[in-house]
Write a protein that holds these residues in place. Structure first.
Motif, PDB file in Angstrom:
ATOM      1  N   ASP B  90      -6.890 -15.193  23.912  1.00  0.00           N
ATOM      2  CA  ASP B  90      -7.601 -15.681  22.743  1.00  0.00           C
ATOM      3  C   ASP B  90      -6.773 -15.341  21.504  1.00  0.00           C
ATOM      4  O   ASP B  90      -6.539 -14.172  21.217  1.00  0.00           O
ATOM      5  CB  ASP B  90      -8.971 -15.016  22.674  1.00  0.00           C
ATOM      6  N   LEU B  93      -8.054 -12.729  18.929  1.00  0.00           N
ATOM      7  CA  LEU B  93      -8.259 -11.344  19.332  1.00  0.00           C
ATOM      8  C   LEU B  93      -6.917 -10.625  19.421  1.00  0.00           C
ATOM      9  O   LEU B  93      -5.882 -11.253  19.651  1.00  0.00           O
ATOM     10  CB  LEU B  93      -8.948 -11.302  20.699  1.00  0.00           C
ATOM     11  N   GLU B  97      -7.896  -6.255  22.603  1.00  0.00           N
ATOM     12  CA  GLU B  97      -9.214  -6.877  22.730  1.00  0.00           C
ATOM     13  C   GLU B  97      -9.225  -7.939  23.823  1.00  0.00           C
ATOM     14  O   GLU B  97     -10.213  -8.103  24.546  1.00  0.00           O
ATOM     15  CB  GLU B  97      -9.637  -7.492  21.394  1.00  0.00           C
ATOM     16  N   ASN B  98      -8.114  -8.650  23.949  1.00  0.00           N
ATOM     17  CA  ASN B  98      -8.008  -9.622  25.026  1.00  0.00           C
ATOM     18  C   ASN B  98      -8.110  -8.928  26.381  1.00  0.00           C
ATOM     19  O   ASN B  98      -8.789  -9.403  27.293  1.00  0.00           O
ATOM     20  CB  ASN B  98      -6.680 -10.376  24.933  1.00  0.00           C
ATOM     21  N   ASP B 100      -9.454  -6.052  26.949  1.00  0.00           N
ATOM     22  CA  ASP B 100     -10.809  -5.510  27.049  1.00  0.00           C
ATOM     23  C   ASP B 100     -11.775  -6.583  27.563  1.00  0.00           C
ATOM     24  O   ASP B 100     -12.627  -6.332  28.419  1.00  0.00           O
ATOM     25  CB  ASP B 100     -11.223  -5.009  25.658  1.00  0.00           C
ATOM     26  N   PHE B 101     -11.607  -7.782  27.061  1.00  0.00           N
ATOM     27  CA  PHE B 101     -12.434  -8.911  27.487  1.00  0.00           C
ATOM     28  C   PHE B 101     -12.231  -9.193  28.980  1.00  0.00           C
ATOM     29  O   PHE B 101     -13.189  -9.331  29.745  1.00  0.00           O
ATOM     30  CB  PHE B 101     -12.061 -10.136  26.647  1.00  0.00           C
TER      31      PHE B 101
END
Lengths: 259, 311
Positions: B90, B93, B97-98, B100-101
């Motif tokens: 993404d 992000l 964070e990517n 983490d997703f």
């Protein structure tokens, strides 16, 4: 448990994205506030909604729902971006599966609609006097309306292939739903066919819920509105999961699976 | 019950009336590195999407560590790490964070996710980029982040669809280094596709696909064996005359037509053949080199590939 982690992950991502595109949030609020501050000012002078109050007070619940509907539905429809950029495939390939992806997206879209609806509700002092109890009830109504709008958006997104259709969705679906409801003018004045459509239109029920919360007269009781919205939500969710899940049409994209 | 990382049996998929993949039988053992090779349209992506449980087969069966890719989709998915052709990160992000997703999607709890992300970032050399938005990264780093993303839940089988397309040599090397480490340390099986055939020479086995069908398979060494140790690549109007001359004197092994000319396996008579090539007029380009998988591929997809009489 795994499903909960996945849902939480989807929600975290969506809210991060929303926070990083403040223009979308602000844009989403521009529409209801334009109606509340500009259109309603003009109509105040000529319109008498027949509810005893001003047009601005009459339209206030409708404008709140406008914020929820557009905020939630459009966030849900943004699933199409994910499809176009492969992120949806990533989500659907996870052990969690399609139902979890739908649930996560529904939660985050609801959150966006709720936030936008609450911002409009916070402008209540400009329009009318409301008590704390009324505000809390209205917040609950906004939550319900946002959830239903999110599910509606997911259903639309289930088969949509490209982002270009976004404007079409707004013009062909969301605006008519707003206009053929009791949101912006009393539905009682509409021709019989439109009045009937307004009766089954979930937006009408959302608006009535907020009206009841704010002590304005409504056609149906809040319980009846909730029942109607519950049925609509259930059908929408079932349809959306059927359209999303079986066979991987949503990722197959034969035309592009070129090798 | 099969415990192979991949066990596919006569797997096939149609799109409408097009047979995108037909009769793929494939076995990948735990820890093996196996390549699916072929040009665009050969059926590589279709094969991978089928094994990744993202497409339903029109024919045949496949299982990932014994889990059927249709009936036990979810169980199969738990063992799988997927890297698609287009990087799935993404852009809004950060890298962290990517990851983490992706960790959340695989059902990792917060603590396991944090540890897995830290490890993946460090292994990929991505630590310095962890808090940068993915959109600010170059294509190469984004690709590496994507691969880190696919390995967070320690999959036993990693499927990568043309992972090196568009990568510069540095990132490409980093990618193969990472995959090697993963296989060594965790015994991860790796199935990848590529149309850079040379890349597959380090694989345990390769499967050559053309038009949706398997045209050959085996270890790269075994596939290249018929070509001997040296190969002559010739171009120019004199090529047919040279080929005839070589064949008359039994100096040529396998002869493969390639765009603009021919590739001739020379075998034991290398020096004689080169001498002869020097005397035939109309050869505009001649290159002596070691055979590669590309030659194998051209030989297998060229129906008119000629077998030499000698060597």
């Amino acid at each position: 448990m795994m499903a909960l982690y996945a849902i939480a992950g989807i929600v975290r991502r969506d809210l991060r994205r929303a926070a990083r595109q403040p223009s979308r949030l602000i844009g989403g609020l521009a529409r209801p506030f334009a109606w509340l501050l500009l259109v309603a000012s003009g109509y105040n002078a000529i319109a008498n909604p027949g509810t005893g109050g001003t047009y601005r007070a009459f339209v206030f619940p409708g404008v709140i729902i406008m914020a929820c509907l557009f905020g939630s539905a459009l966030t849900a429809v943004s699933t199409v971006y994910d499809r176009e950029f492969g992120m949806l495939r990533l989500m659907l390939a996870s052990p969690a599966g399609a139902a979890v992806v739908l649930a996560g997206r529904a939660v985050s879209a609801t959150a966006v609609g709720l936030l936008q609806g609450l911002v409009v509700l916070a402008a209540a002092p400009l329009v009318m006097h409301i008590t704390l109890r009324q505000a809390l009830l209205a917040a609950l109504a906004i939550l319900v309306a946002s959830l239903v709008s999110a599910l509606l958006g997911l259903l639309v997104a289930a088969r949509l292939r490209s982002v270009e259709n976004f404007a079409g969705i707004i013009n062909v679906l969301l605006f008519p739903m707003m206009f053929i409801s009791g949101a912006l003018y009393p539905a009682g004045g509409l021709p019989p066919l439109l009045r009937w459509i307004a009766r089954v239109n979930p937006v009408t029920h959302m608006v009535e819920l907020v009206r009841s919360a704010l002590g304005q007269p409504t056609d149906l009781t809040p319980a009846a509105n909730l029942l109607a919205l519950g049925v609509f939500a259930l059908v929408t969710f079932l349809l959306a999961s059927i359209l999303f899940d079986p066979e991987q049409r949503f990722t197959g994209r034969p035309a592009r699976s070129h090798s | 019950m099969s415990t192979a990382a991949v066990a596919a049996d006569e797997l096939g998929r149609d799109y409408g009336s097009t047979r995108a993949l037909d009769g793929l039988t494939l076995r990948v053992e735990a820890g093996e590195l196996v390549g699916l090779l072929g040009p665009n349209g050969a059926g590589k992506t279709t094969a991978m999407l089928l094994l990744a449980t993202l497409l339903r087969p029109s024919r045949g069966h496949a299982a990932v560590f014994g889990q059927d890719v249709v009936r036990a989709r979810r169980a199969a998915r738990r063992r799988l790490g997927l890297v698609f052709q287009e990087p799935t990160v993404d852009p809004f992000l950060t890298v962290r964070e990517n990851l983490d997703f992706a960790a959340a999607l695989s059902g990792l709890d917060r603590r396991s996710a944090r540890d897995a992300i830290a490890l993946a970032l460090q292994r990929m050399g991505l630590a310095a980029f962890a808090d940068r938005r993915a959109r600010e990264l170059s294509g190469g780093w984004r690709r590496l982040a994507d691969i880190a993303r696919a390995t967070l839940h320690a999959p036993s089988l990693l499927i990568l669809d043309e992972p090196t397309v568009g990568l510069d040599p540095e990132h490409r090397a980093a990618l193969w280094h990472f995959l090697d480490a993963l296989r060594r340390e965790q015994g991860t099986a790796v199935l990848f596709s590529t149309h850079y055939l040379a890349e597959a020479e380090g694989a345990d086995a390769v499967v050559l696909l053309s038009g949706g069908k398997v045209v050959d398979r085996g270890s790269p060494a075994a596939l290249m064996q018929p070509f001997g140790s040296s190969l002559l690549e010739v171009e120019g109007p004199g090529v047919p005359a040279l080929v005839t001359a070589l064949q008359e004197r039994s100096l040529a092994g396998m002869i493969v037509r390639a765009p603009g000319g021919c590739r001739v396996a020379l075998g034991a008579h290398r020096d004689q053949a080169l001498e002869l090539a020097g005397t035939v007029p109309g050869i505009t380009r001649a290159l002596l080199r070691q055979p590669s998988l590309e030659d194998v591929y051209f030989a297998r997809t060229d129906a008119s590939a000629l077998r030499g009489q000698s060597s």
